[in-house]
Scaffold this motif. Structure first.
Motif, mmCIF file in Angstrom:
data_model
loop_
_atom_site.group_PDB
_atom_site.id
_atom_site.type_symbol
_atom_site.label_atom_id
_atom_site.label_comp_id
_atom_site.label_asym_id
_atom_site.label_seq_id
_atom_site.Cartn_x
_atom_site.Cartn_y
_atom_site.Cartn_z
ATOM 1 N N LEU A 175 0.823 -1.206 0.000
ATOM 2 C CA LEU A 175 0.000 0.000 0.000
ATOM 3 C C LEU A 175 0.859 1.260 0.000
ATOM 4 O O LEU A 175 0.516 2.254 -0.640
ATOM 5 N N SER A 176 1.994 1.218 0.714
ATOM 6 C CA SER A 176 2.856 2.403 0.788
ATOM 7 C C SER A 176 3.526 2.679 -0.545
ATOM 8 O O SER A 176 3.856 3.829 -0.858
ATOM 9 N N LEU A 177 3.768 1.642 -1.327
ATOM 10 C CA LEU A 177 4.444 1.806 -2.609
ATOM 11 C C LEU A 177 3.472 2.122 -3.736
ATOM 12 O O LEU A 177 3.896 2.536 -4.818
ATOM 13 N N ALA A 178 2.195 1.886 -3.491
ATOM 14 C CA ALA A 178 1.203 2.098 -4.549
ATOM 15 C C ALA A 178 0.896 3.573 -4.701
ATOM 16 O O ALA A 178 0.811 4.315 -3.733
ATOM 17 N N GLU A 179 0.753 3.998 -5.919
ATOM 18 C CA GLU A 179 0.338 5.352 -6.225
ATOM 19 C C GLU A 179 -1.064 5.307 -6.792
ATOM 20 O O GLU A 179 -1.428 4.368 -7.504
ATOM 21 N N GLU A 180 -1.842 6.327 -6.444
ATOM 22 C CA GLU A 180 -3.177 6.395 -7.024
ATOM 23 C C GLU A 180 -3.037 6.715 -8.502
ATOM 24 O O GLU A 180 -2.478 7.735 -8.881
ATOM 25 N N GLU A 181 -3.456 5.821 -9.336
ATOM 26 C CA GLU A 181 -3.300 5.987 -10.773
ATOM 27 C C GLU A 181 -4.603 5.633 -11.471
ATOM 28 O O GLU A 181 -5.453 4.940 -10.906
ATOM 29 N N PRO A 182 -4.769 6.120 -12.696
ATOM 30 C CA PRO A 182 -6.019 5.803 -13.402
ATOM 31 C C PRO A 182 -6.221 4.303 -13.517
ATOM 32 O O PRO A 182 -5.288 3.554 -13.811
ATOM 33 N N GLU A 183 -7.438 3.885 -13.241
ATOM 34 C CA GLU A 183 -7.762 2.468 -13.328
ATOM 35 C C GLU A 183 -7.772 2.017 -14.778
ATOM 36 O O GLU A 183 -8.291 2.715 -15.642
ATOM 37 N N THR A 184 -7.150 0.885 -15.039
ATOM 38 C CA THR A 184 -7.183 0.327 -16.391
ATOM 39 C C THR A 184 -8.598 -0.136 -16.698
ATOM 40 O O THR A 184 -9.163 -0.931 -15.949
ATOM 41 N N PRO A 185 -9.207 0.370 -17.772
ATOM 42 C CA PRO A 185 -10.590 -0.041 -18.066
ATOM 43 C C PRO A 185 -10.696 -1.548 -18.253
ATOM 44 O O PRO A 185 -9.805 -2.193 -18.814
ATOM 45 N N GLY A 186 -11.768 -2.119 -17.770
ATOM 46 C CA GLY A 186 -12.018 -3.535 -17.974
ATOM 47 C C GLY A 186 -12.745 -3.762 -19.287
ATOM 48 O O GLY A 186 -12.802 -2.882 -20.156
ATOM 49 N N ARG A 187 -13.306 -4.927 -19.449
ATOM 50 C CA ARG A 187 -14.064 -5.246 -20.651
ATOM 51 C C ARG A 187 -15.373 -4.451 -20.670
ATOM 52 O O ARG A 187 -15.880 -4.077 -19.627
ATOM 53 N N THR A 188 -15.892 -4.214 -21.870
ATOM 54 C CA THR A 188 -17.183 -3.546 -22.013
ATOM 55 C C THR A 188 -18.227 -4.571 -22.453
ATOM 56 O O THR A 188 -17.987 -5.342 -23.382
ATOM 57 N N HIS A 189 -19.363 -4.582 -21.766
ATOM 58 C CA HIS A 189 -20.444 -5.523 -22.052
ATOM 59 C C HIS A 189 -21.687 -4.734 -22.460
ATOM 60 O O HIS A 189 -22.041 -3.752 -21.800
ATOM 61 N N ALA A 190 -22.347 -5.154 -23.511
ATOM 62 C CA ALA A 190 -23.617 -4.548 -23.933
ATOM 63 C C ALA A 190 -24.760 -5.384 -23.361
ATOM 64 O O ALA A 190 -24.824 -6.598 -23.589
ATOM 65 N N ILE A 191 -25.630 -4.738 -22.594
ATOM 66 C CA ILE A 191 -26.738 -5.455 -21.949
ATOM 67 C C ILE A 191 -28.046 -4.755 -22.314
ATOM 68 O O ILE A 191 -28.242 -3.575 -22.004
ATOM 69 N N GLU A 242 -15.142 -6.706 -11.413
ATOM 70 C CA GLU A 242 -15.030 -5.334 -10.932
ATOM 71 C C GLU A 242 -14.190 -4.509 -11.909
ATOM 72 O O GLU A 242 -13.119 -4.947 -12.340
ATOM 73 N N GLY A 243 -14.673 -3.331 -12.241
ATOM 74 C CA GLY A 243 -13.973 -2.464 -13.179
ATOM 75 C C GLY A 243 -14.433 -2.612 -14.617
ATOM 76 O O GLY A 243 -14.105 -1.767 -15.462
ATOM 77 N N ASP A 244 -15.179 -3.676 -14.939
ATOM 78 C CA ASP A 244 -15.757 -3.791 -16.276
ATOM 79 C C ASP A 244 -16.772 -2.668 -16.500
ATOM 80 O O ASP A 244 -17.283 -2.071 -15.541
ATOM 81 N N LEU A 245 -17.062 -2.384 -17.763
ATOM 82 C CA LEU A 245 -18.056 -1.367 -18.116
ATOM 83 C C LEU A 245 -19.284 -2.038 -18.703
ATOM 84 O O LEU A 245 -19.172 -3.027 -19.443
ATOM 85 N N ILE A 246 -20.467 -1.499 -18.391
ATOM 86 C CA ILE A 246 -21.715 -2.015 -18.940
ATOM 87 C C ILE A 246 -22.418 -0.891 -19.694
ATOM 88 O O ILE A 246 -22.683 0.174 -19.135
ATOM 89 N N ALA A 247 -22.696 -1.151 -20.959
ATOM 90 C CA ALA A 247 -23.471 -0.217 -21.785
ATOM 91 C C ALA A 247 -24.901 -0.745 -21.860
ATOM 92 O O ALA A 247 -25.169 -1.734 -22.552
ATOM 93 N N PHE A 248 -25.815 -0.104 -21.127
ATOM 94 C CA PHE A 248 -27.214 -0.531 -21.129
ATOM 95 C C PHE A 248 -27.926 0.034 -22.359
ATOM 96 O O PHE A 248 -27.647 1.152 -22.809
ATOM 97 N N SER A 249 -28.856 -0.730 -22.881
ATOM 98 C CA SER A 249 -29.685 -0.258 -23.986
ATOM 99 C C SER A 249 -31.092 -0.802 -23.799
ATOM 100 O O SER A 249 -31.323 -1.709 -22.990
ATOM 101 N N GLU A 250 -32.035 -0.232 -24.547
ATOM 102 C CA GLU A 250 -33.420 -0.680 -24.463
ATOM 103 C C GLU A 250 -33.625 -1.829 -25.431
ATOM 104 O O GLU A 250 -33.328 -1.702 -26.629
#
Length: 222
Positions: free
Chosen positions: A81-97, A211-219
């Motif tokens: 934890l002491s060595l970790a820097e807050e950095e942008p999260e690497t995007p996960g997979r994107t799922h269309a639901i 965790e960290g994946d993206l979900i694109a919701f649609s109708e």
């Protein structure tokens, strides 16, 4: 991400687990920090860790007491934890639901939209306007929490609990959307249903979303 991020704390849970906590309330920075730390552990876990389970603002670590001890493991985690820097999260997979909103599939859609000062169609458009991150899975097998909606879509949970809703029910409350993967009772607003089920018990891992994946919701049907 303007909310403050507390210093991580390490909490013992029984004689086989530690909890690394990044916040006491759910927030974007605390959730992203927990997800990022779990990914670092996946890449290089200290000796003796048997299970890494990220939650909304913390990471549960189950360890083998014959291969490590809590003091040693806590020391190794503090160093990480002491060595970790807050950095942008690497995007996960994107799922269309696709979601069947309203009607019998979403009996609370109209009241939720009215409470937010919108028509049902305006609510659906706002709900689907941007992909949501998977904050965590849990509570029930495959149950997935997705966030965060803008403040204009922040609505408290219902005041009463609805009886069991089926797998694939799409829920809405507290700036989040959730999807059930098994029949459960719920106090969230039921806004729709999807054919997507995030629980395949005979596969490893048994959940599709991480965790960290993206979900694109649609109708559905559009």
């Amino acid at each position: 991400m303007s909310e403050p991020l507390m210093l991580p704390t390490i909490v013992p849970l029984g004689d086989r687990a530690l909890l690394v906590r990044f916040g006491t309330n759910l927030g974007e920075r605390a959730n992203r920090a927990a997800v990022a730390f779990a990914r670092r552990l996946d890449d290089a876990a200290p000796e003796g860790i048997e299970e890494i389970d990220p939650n909304l603002v913390s990471v549960l670590l189950r360890y083998d007491p014959d291969r490590t001890d809590p003091a040693r493991l806590a020391g190794e985690l503090r160093l990480m934890l002491s060595l970790a820097e807050e950095e942008p999260e690497t995007p996960g997979r994107t799922h269309a639901i696709a979601v069947h909103f309203g009607g019998e599939d979403g009996p609370d859609l109209d009241t939720a939209a009215e409470a937010l000062g919108m028509s049902p169609s305006q609510f659906v458009a706002a709900h689907n306007a941007a992909p949501l991150r998977v904050l965590t899975t849990g509570f029930a097998p495959g149950f997935v929490y997705c966030g965060f909606h803008p403040k204009t879509l922040n609505l408290p949970r219902r005041t009463d609990v609805r009886g069991r809703v089926p797998a694939g029910t799409v829920l809405f409350a507290a700036g989040q959307t959730a999807i059930t993967a098994t029949p459960i009772p719920t106090g969230w607003h039921v806004i729709g249903r999807t054919d997507f089920i995030n629980f395949v018990p005979d596969q490893s891992p048994p959940t599709i979303l991480a965790e960290g994946d993206l979900i694109a919701f649609s109708e559905a049907g559009r």
